[in-house]
Scaffold this motif. Structure first.
Motif, PDB file in Angstrom:
ATOM      1  N   ARG A 138       5.183 -17.845  -1.208  1.00 33.86           N
ATOM      2  CA  ARG A 138       5.751 -16.727  -1.981  1.00 33.86           C
ATOM      3  C   ARG A 138       5.905 -15.496  -1.085  1.00 33.86           C
ATOM      4  N   LEU A 139       4.875 -15.213  -0.272  1.00 39.63           N
ATOM      5  CA  LEU A 139       4.957 -14.069   0.657  1.00 39.63           C
ATOM      6  C   LEU A 139       6.044 -14.304   1.702  1.00 39.63           C
ATOM      7  N   GLN A 140       6.187 -15.535   2.150  1.00 39.24           N
ATOM      8  CA  GLN A 140       7.227 -15.846   3.131  1.00 39.24           C
ATOM      9  C   GLN A 140       8.612 -15.584   2.523  1.00 39.24           C
ATOM     10  N   GLN A 141       8.797 -15.974   1.271  1.00 41.66           N
ATOM     11  CA  GLN A 141      10.078 -15.705   0.602  1.00 41.66           C
ATOM     12  C   GLN A 141      10.310 -14.208   0.442  1.00 41.66           C
ATOM     13  N   LEU A 142       9.249 -13.458   0.111  1.00 43.92           N
ATOM     14  CA  LEU A 142       9.369 -12.008  -0.003  1.00 43.92           C
ATOM     15  C   LEU A 142       9.730 -11.390   1.348  1.00 43.92           C
ATOM     16  N   LEU A 143       9.147 -11.911   2.417  1.00 41.88           N
ATOM     17  CA  LEU A 143       9.449 -11.411   3.761  1.00 41.88           C
ATOM     18  C   LEU A 143      10.937 -11.586   4.063  1.00 41.88           C
ATOM     19  N   ARG A 144      11.467 -12.735   3.681  1.00 40.91           N
ATOM     20  CA  ARG A 144      12.919 -12.967   3.894  1.00 40.91           C
ATOM     21  C   ARG A 144      13.744 -12.011   3.054  1.00 40.91           C
ATOM     22  N   GLU A 180       0.838  -1.207   0.000  1.00 38.44           N
ATOM     23  CA  GLU A 180       0.000   0.000   0.000  1.00 38.44           C
ATOM     24  C   GLU A 180       0.866   1.249   0.000  1.00 38.44           C
ATOM     25  N   HIS A 181       1.892   1.243   0.854  1.00 42.07           N
ATOM     26  CA  HIS A 181       2.787   2.396   0.973  1.00 42.07           C
ATOM     27  C   HIS A 181       3.538   2.637  -0.343  1.00 42.07           C
ATOM     28  N   VAL A 182       4.050   1.570  -0.953  1.00 39.66           N
ATOM     29  CA  VAL A 182       4.772   1.690  -2.225  1.00 39.66           C
ATOM     30  C   VAL A 182       3.859   2.279  -3.300  1.00 39.66           C
ATOM     31  N   LEU A 183       2.629   1.769  -3.380  1.00 43.20           N
ATOM     32  CA  LEU A 183       1.696   2.249  -4.409  1.00 43.20           C
ATOM     33  C   LEU A 183       1.269   3.691  -4.153  1.00 43.20           C
ATOM     34  N   GLU A 184       1.129   4.089  -2.874  1.00 47.20           N
ATOM     35  CA  GLU A 184       0.804   5.486  -2.556  1.00 47.20           C
ATOM     36  C   GLU A 184       1.914   6.414  -3.042  1.00 47.20           C
ATOM     37  N   ARG A 185       3.155   5.983  -2.903  1.00 49.64           N
ATOM     38  CA  ARG A 185       4.299   6.820  -3.278  1.00 49.64           C
ATOM     39  C   ARG A 185       4.570   6.817  -4.770  1.00 49.64           C
ATOM     40  N   THR A 186       4.414   5.656  -5.412  1.00 54.34           N
ATOM     41  CA  THR A 186       4.804   5.554  -6.820  1.00 54.34           C
ATOM     42  C   THR A 186       3.634   5.688  -7.790  1.00 54.34           C
ATOM     43  N   GLY A 187       2.415   5.469  -7.314  1.00 54.16           N
ATOM     44  CA  GLY A 187       1.268   5.520  -8.210  1.00 54.16           C
ATOM     45  C   GLY A 187       1.279   4.337  -9.159  1.00 54.16           C
ATOM     46  N   GLY A 188       0.923   4.578 -10.396  1.00 51.81           N
ATOM     47  CA  GLY A 188       0.906   3.504 -11.387  1.00 51.81           C
ATOM     48  C   GLY A 188      -0.451   2.841 -11.490  1.00 51.81           C
ATOM     49  N   TRP A 210       2.402 -11.017  -6.054  1.00 54.52           N
ATOM     50  CA  TRP A 210       2.789 -10.672  -7.428  1.00 54.52           C
ATOM     51  C   TRP A 210       3.135  -9.202  -7.552  1.00 54.52           C
ATOM     52  N   ARG A 211       2.352  -8.333  -6.901  1.00 62.94           N
ATOM     53  CA  ARG A 211       2.623  -6.899  -7.026  1.00 62.94           C
ATOM     54  C   ARG A 211       3.946  -6.531  -6.350  1.00 62.94           C
ATOM     55  N   LEU A 212       4.240  -7.123  -5.193  1.00 59.89           N
ATOM     56  CA  LEU A 212       5.525  -6.843  -4.542  1.00 59.89           C
ATOM     57  C   LEU A 212       6.679  -7.375  -5.386  1.00 59.89           C
ATOM     58  N   ALA A 213       6.533  -8.563  -5.934  1.00 61.29           N
ATOM     59  CA  ALA A 213       7.583  -9.133  -6.784  1.00 61.29           C
ATOM     60  C   ALA A 213       7.814  -8.257  -8.017  1.00 61.29           C
ATOM     61  N   GLU A 214       6.740  -7.612  -8.488  1.00 63.64           N
ATOM     62  CA  GLU A 214       6.830  -6.726  -9.653  1.00 63.64           C
ATOM     63  C   GLU A 214       7.503  -5.401  -9.300  1.00 63.64           C
ATOM     64  N   LEU A 215       7.175  -4.835  -8.136  1.00 67.47           N
ATOM     65  CA  LEU A 215       7.565  -3.461  -7.817  1.00 67.47           C
ATOM     66  C   LEU A 215       8.850  -3.322  -7.017  1.00 67.47           C
ATOM     67  N   ARG A 250      13.072 -12.853  -8.929  1.00 72.46           N
ATOM     68  CA  ARG A 250      11.709 -12.852  -9.488  1.00 72.46           C
ATOM     69  C   ARG A 250      11.374 -14.231 -10.061  1.00 72.46           C
ATOM     70  N   GLN A 251      12.346 -14.829 -10.735  1.00 72.30           N
ATOM     71  CA  GLN A 251      12.122 -16.150 -11.325  1.00 72.30           C
ATOM     72  C   GLN A 251      11.832 -17.173 -10.236  1.00 72.30           C
ATOM     73  N   ALA A 252      12.582 -17.120  -9.142  1.00 74.14           N
ATOM     74  CA  ALA A 252      12.352 -18.055  -8.034  1.00 74.14           C
ATOM     75  C   ALA A 252      10.942 -17.879  -7.474  1.00 74.14           C
ATOM     76  N   LEU A 253      10.483 -16.633  -7.362  1.00 70.54           N
ATOM     77  CA  LEU A 253       9.126 -16.365  -6.857  1.00 70.54           C
ATOM     78  C   LEU A 253       8.065 -16.860  -7.846  1.00 70.54           C
ATOM     79  N   LEU A 254       8.353 -16.718  -9.141  1.00 74.68           N
ATOM     80  CA  LEU A 254       7.414 -17.175 -10.176  1.00 74.68           C
ATOM     81  C   LEU A 254       7.194 -18.683 -10.088  1.00 74.68           C
ATOM     82  N   GLN A 255       8.223 -19.405  -9.665  1.00 74.06           N
ATOM     83  CA  GLN A 255       8.152 -20.869  -9.635  1.00 74.06           C
ATOM     84  C   GLN A 255       7.454 -21.408  -8.386  1.00 74.06           C
TER      85      GLN A 255
END
Length: 196
Positions: free
Chosen positions: A187-193, A136-144, A162-167, A175-180
């Motif tokens: 996926r969220l746990q991997q992003l948290l790490r 939410e914070h990233v999207l508030e700052r960057t828009g898009g 998906w949105r965090l992996a994108e942004l 990104r490829q590891a998250l896609l798989q």
């Protein structure tokens, strides 16, 4: 017990030095004959093509070695650039796993793919709430294009991942590891790490 096989489908591949994620958009410039043929074929049959990360080789010239997991690209818009080349705007749709690849005479890789199962409507777990807030914070700052997403989207584990992996500023290999990853919570746990 009989062996159940998942039906496979044939999909033309457009390997890139980029990872297309489900729901993300990507701009392409198309100039090689094999990819112009692919785009024409997709338009004629009303279907997409596959984008896979290049592991070895180049985007132009000899067929590159691509990752075994990729994303279906659906054409949303097309035009002509100032240089006269065909430009495309594509959006990531379904994920797939490549089972076999053959190369046509023109150098186009055509893969036999199995579509990956997608979890639907999985809520964000409490331990991943920080990631939804971060998005939410990233999207508030960057828009898009995702900035005006309905509030309910921020409780959809797959969409948030998906949105965090994108942004987030990740390497293509990350990104490829998250896609798989099939499970949106994993996926969220991997992003948290990655963000810690």
């Amino acid at each position: 017990m009989p062996d159940r096989q998942t039906p496979s489908e044939s999909l033309g591949l457009f390997p890139l030095h980029a990872v297309l994620l489900p729901g993300a958009s990507l701009g392409l410039r198309v100039f090689e004959a094999r990819y112009l043929d692919l785009v024409r074929e997709c338009g004629r049959h009303g279907r997409g093509f596959g984008i896979c990360l290049i592991l070895a080789g180049d985007e132009a010239g000899d067929p590159a070695t691509a990752a075994a997991f990729g994303t279906e690209a659906l054409i949303e818009d097309f035009g002509q650039g100032d240089d006269g080349l065909l430009t495309l705007r594509v959006r990531g749709a379904r994920r797939f796993h490549v089972r076999r690849v053959r190369v046509r005479d023109n150098g186009l890789q055509v893969a036999e793919v199995e579509w990956c199962d997608e979890a639907s409507d999985e809520p964000v777990l409490p331990e991943h709430g920080l990631l939804a807030s971060m998005l939410e914070h990233v999207l508030e700052r960057t828009g898009g294009e995702h900035a005006a997403a309905p509030r309910a989207r921020f409780d959809d584990a797959a969409w948030v991942g998906w949105r965090l992996a994108e942004l987030l500023p990740l390497h293509d290999s990350q990104r490829q590891a998250l896609l798989q990853v099939d499970d949106p919570h994993e996926r969220l746990q991997q992003l948290l790490r990655l963000v810690s």
